[in-house]
Scaffold this motif. Structure first.
Motif, short mmCIF file in Angstrom:
data_model
loop_
_atom_site.label_atom_id
_atom_site.label_comp_id
_atom_site.label_asym_id
_atom_site.label_seq_id
_atom_site.Cartn_x
_atom_site.Cartn_y
_atom_site.Cartn_z
N UNK A 1 1.30 -1.31 -0.36
CA UNK A 1 -0.03 0.03 0.31
C UNK A 1 1.30 1.23 -0.33
N UNK A 2 1.53 1.68 1.00
CA UNK A 2 2.75 2.28 0.83
C UNK A 2 3.47 2.08 -0.60
N UNK A 3 3.83 1.00 -1.38
CA UNK A 3 4.92 0.77 -2.47
C UNK A 3 6.55 1.55 -1.46
N UNK A 4 6.46 0.57 -0.83
CA UNK A 4 7.93 0.86 -0.37
C UNK A 4 8.55 -0.19 -1.82
N UNK A 5 10.18 0.50 -1.97
CA UNK A 5 10.43 -0.14 -3.08
C UNK A 5 11.34 -1.20 -2.88
N UNK A 6 11.32 -1.88 -1.54
CA UNK A 6 12.03 -3.21 -0.87
C UNK A 6 11.93 -3.91 0.15
N UNK A 7 12.11 -5.07 0.55
CA UNK A 7 12.01 -5.66 1.68
C UNK A 7 12.55 -5.44 2.52
N UNK A 8 13.98 -4.60 2.79
CA UNK A 8 14.87 -3.55 3.49
C UNK A 8 14.26 -2.95 3.86
N UNK A 9 13.00 -1.60 2.54
CA UNK A 9 12.75 -0.31 2.97
C UNK A 9 11.76 -1.02 4.43
N UNK A 10 11.16 -2.47 4.22
CA UNK A 10 9.82 -2.67 5.16
C UNK A 10 11.00 -2.93 6.64
N UNK A 11 12.18 -4.17 6.53
CA UNK A 11 12.97 -4.16 7.25
C UNK A 11 12.62 -3.12 8.11
N UNK A 12 13.09 -1.80 7.96
CA UNK A 12 13.60 -0.33 8.33
C UNK A 12 12.25 0.65 9.17
N UNK A 13 11.23 0.68 8.18
CA UNK A 13 10.02 0.97 8.87
C UNK A 13 9.75 0.38 9.70
N UNK A 14 9.76 -1.21 10.03
CA UNK A 14 9.88 -2.22 10.96
C UNK A 14 10.15 -2.02 12.46
N UNK A 15 11.47 -1.27 11.54
CA UNK A 15 12.46 -0.75 13.81
C UNK A 15 12.68 0.88 13.14
N UNK A 16 12.15 1.07 12.77
CA UNK A 16 11.87 2.93 12.52
C UNK A 16 10.81 3.60 12.44
N UNK A 17 9.80 2.69 12.11
CA UNK A 17 8.44 3.99 12.18
C UNK A 17 7.50 3.64 12.84
N UNK A 18 6.19 3.39 13.38
CA UNK A 18 5.32 2.95 14.21
C UNK A 18 4.64 2.02 13.12
N UNK A 19 5.06 1.15 13.04
CA UNK A 19 4.26 0.59 11.34
C UNK A 19 3.99 -0.61 12.33
N UNK A 20 5.34 -1.38 13.20
CA UNK A 20 4.91 -2.29 13.71
C UNK A 20 3.64 -2.23 14.75
N UNK A 21 3.84 -0.56 15.30
CA UNK A 21 2.42 -1.07 17.02
C UNK A 21 1.57 -0.62 15.94
N UNK A 22 1.59 -0.50 14.66
CA UNK A 22 0.09 -0.62 13.49
C UNK A 22 -0.61 -1.39 13.22
N UNK A 23 0.05 -2.39 13.02
CA UNK A 23 -0.26 -3.50 12.22
C UNK A 23 -0.11 -4.85 14.13
N UNK A 24 0.03 -4.15 15.10
CA UNK A 24 -0.11 -5.28 16.30
C UNK A 24 1.17 -5.98 16.65
N UNK A 25 2.38 -5.77 16.17
CA UNK A 25 3.13 -7.64 15.43
C UNK A 25 3.32 -7.06 17.79
N UNK A 26 3.76 -8.41 17.98
CA UNK A 26 4.40 -8.77 18.80
C UNK A 26 5.36 -8.29 19.47
N UNK A 27 7.01 -8.17 18.22
CA UNK A 27 7.62 -6.89 18.91
C UNK A 27 8.57 -7.03 16.58
#
Ligand SMILES: [Zn+2]
Length: 451
Positions: A58-84
């Motif tokens: 949905x965000x059109x992230x350019x790579x899975x590395x970018x997703x990795x980075x979003x999960x550690x630096x943004x609020x995405x982890x909380x938003x999707x309800x991830x355990x950690x």
């Protein structure tokens, strides 16, 4: 007064508004809770893996590395309800053994809801819904390959310029996509198995569709010349679909008898069509009742279009008119009484356009070519029939593709039908994706998606 009114309106898209829409209208969270994979007692649930990848598309992230980075630096982890927080190795390990059935069920449910909410009404042709079938190739590689790769010999030049022949590995699928309107969701895809032709996978897809959607989910099916075959025509007939199939010179007898017949008479219609800087001079011939093949003399209708395309080009600062000739032939089961030759031509070109807009759009603008799952050796294990432990079949590519198709359908509908900001600010789809993505970096950490 006007200015004051404007200042109270939202200035950009927020993720909560997208999420509310997608949860209420399409049951995103409910579907997420149905996701399963082959891991035993994982810390990060399959639902979190699915939601992470869904948002990446949905965000059109350019790579899975970018997703990795979003999960550690943004609020995405909380938003999707991830355990950690989790990294791309977790994503890969989960997706390799993902259960495709809940993803396929979700894609079908999304499409049914789109139809029920009349999102597919716009652009219908004479009141009919139109779908097209097309093939796409993904992940070609000379080195990385998996058990279900297709193979071919390819010649290329090495570093010293010598011609060498090598085995190339790739994956190919056939997809069925709605094409009459602005919202173009894929209904289903079917992967080619090693050693089989595209038409075999296409027939499997066509046989599967009525079972999951009902035969009248769409009315007209647009097909490539490759599928101008009796079994395909019969399948369409059984399901009650009309067809428009492009015909090429390799389609033997029918092509030649049509060309011979039309050569003897003036066109049945001729007109000029202007599109931006292009002008088409079109001549159309149209006949019913030509035998499909010698073996299958079922009468079909053939439409031929002879087109001169004129366009202005700049050459050395001068505007120069440039024209090219084009010939198209289609066979169709649609009757002359309801569908003019000009309408058949439009339908035929729509299939051709979808080669540019369908899969191509997904691979170009949706970061679809990531081979990160391709040769994944590190997969969850299971016991086979003789009790030995072995890795589960790699379903990573199929799973990622289904999540992409779901995300593309929902984003498309949100942008083209739901959002008022898109119309007010004339935003592109990429700009909307960037606004939604920006929100996840700004949000306070206490905020979690509505359930
Ligand atoms: Zn492979």
């Amino acid at each position: 007064m006007k200015g004051k009114e404007r200042s109270t309106r939202p200035r950009t898209h927020s993720l909560p508004s997208f999420s509310t829409w997608v949860n209420k209208g399409f049951g995103l969270r409910q579907h997420a809770s149905q996701m399963r994979d082959a891991r035993l007692q994982p810390e990060i649930s399959p639902a979190s893996v699915f939601l992470a990848l869904f948002h990446a598309f949905v965000f059109r992230l350019p790579s899975f590395q970018q997703l990795d980075s979003e999960l550690s630096h943004s609020y995405l982890q909380h938003w999707i309800g991830a355990e950690r927080a989790f990294r791309d190795d977790t994503l890969r390990y989960s997706l390799c053994g993902f259960d495709l059935q809940p993803l396929e069920a979700m894609l079908v449910d999304v499409n049914r809801r789109l139809k029920r909410s009349k999102a597919l009404e716009e652009g219908k042709v004479q009141g009919r819904l139109v779908a097209a079938l097309d093939g796409i190739e993904v992940l070609s590689s000379f080195s990385r390959h998996c058990d279900s790769c297709l193979e071919r010999r390819v010649s290329r030049k090495d570093h010293a310029g010598r011609k060498i022949e090598e085995t190339q590995y790739y994956h190919r699928a056939v997809g069925c996509q709605m094409v009459h309107g602005a919202i173009k969701p894929f209904l289903a895809i079917e992967w080619l198995q090693p050693g089989e032709g595209e038409e075999t996978a296409a027939r499997r897809l066509l046989r599967r569709l009525p079972g999951v959607y009902g035969s009248r989910f769409f009315d007209i099916l647009l097909l490539d010349a490759l599928y101008a075959q009796t079994p395909v025509l019969e399948l369409a007939q059984q399901s009650g679909w009309d067809v428009v199939i492009s015909l090429k010179q390799n389609s033997r007898d029918l092509y030649q008898s049509a060309v011979r017949l039309f050569a003897r008479r003036p066109p049945d219609a001729s007109f000029t069509e202007k599109q931006a800087h292009k002008t088409y001079q079109v001549q159309l011939w149209d006949t019913e009742g030509l035998p499909f093949t010698i073996d299958n003399p079922e009468p079909v209708r053939v439409v031929r279009s002879e087109e001169v395309l004129e366009r202005k080009r700049f050459r050395q600062g001068q505007r120069v008119a440039h024209s090219t000739d084009h010939e198209w032939l289609w066979i169709t089961t649609l009757p002359q009484s309801d569908f003019s030759a000009a309408t058949i031509r439009q339908l035929g070109h729509r299939r051709w356009k979808q080669e540019n807009n369908g899969w191509m759009d997904l691979s170009k603008h949706w970061a679809f070519k990531h081979g990160f799952l391709h040769a994944c050796q590190h997969r969850p294990q299971r016991r086979n029939a003789s009790g030995q432990r072995e890795p589960v079949p790699n379903r990573g590519l199929a799973a990622v593709t289904l999540i992409l198709l779901i995300a593309a359908a929902l984003s498309g509908c949100f942008i083209l039908r739901h959002s008022k900001l898109v119309r007010r600010d004339r935003l592109t789809a990429v700009a909307v994706a960037a606004q939604l993505r920006a929100w996840i970096s700004k949000a306070p950490p206490s905020i979690r998606a509505p359930d």
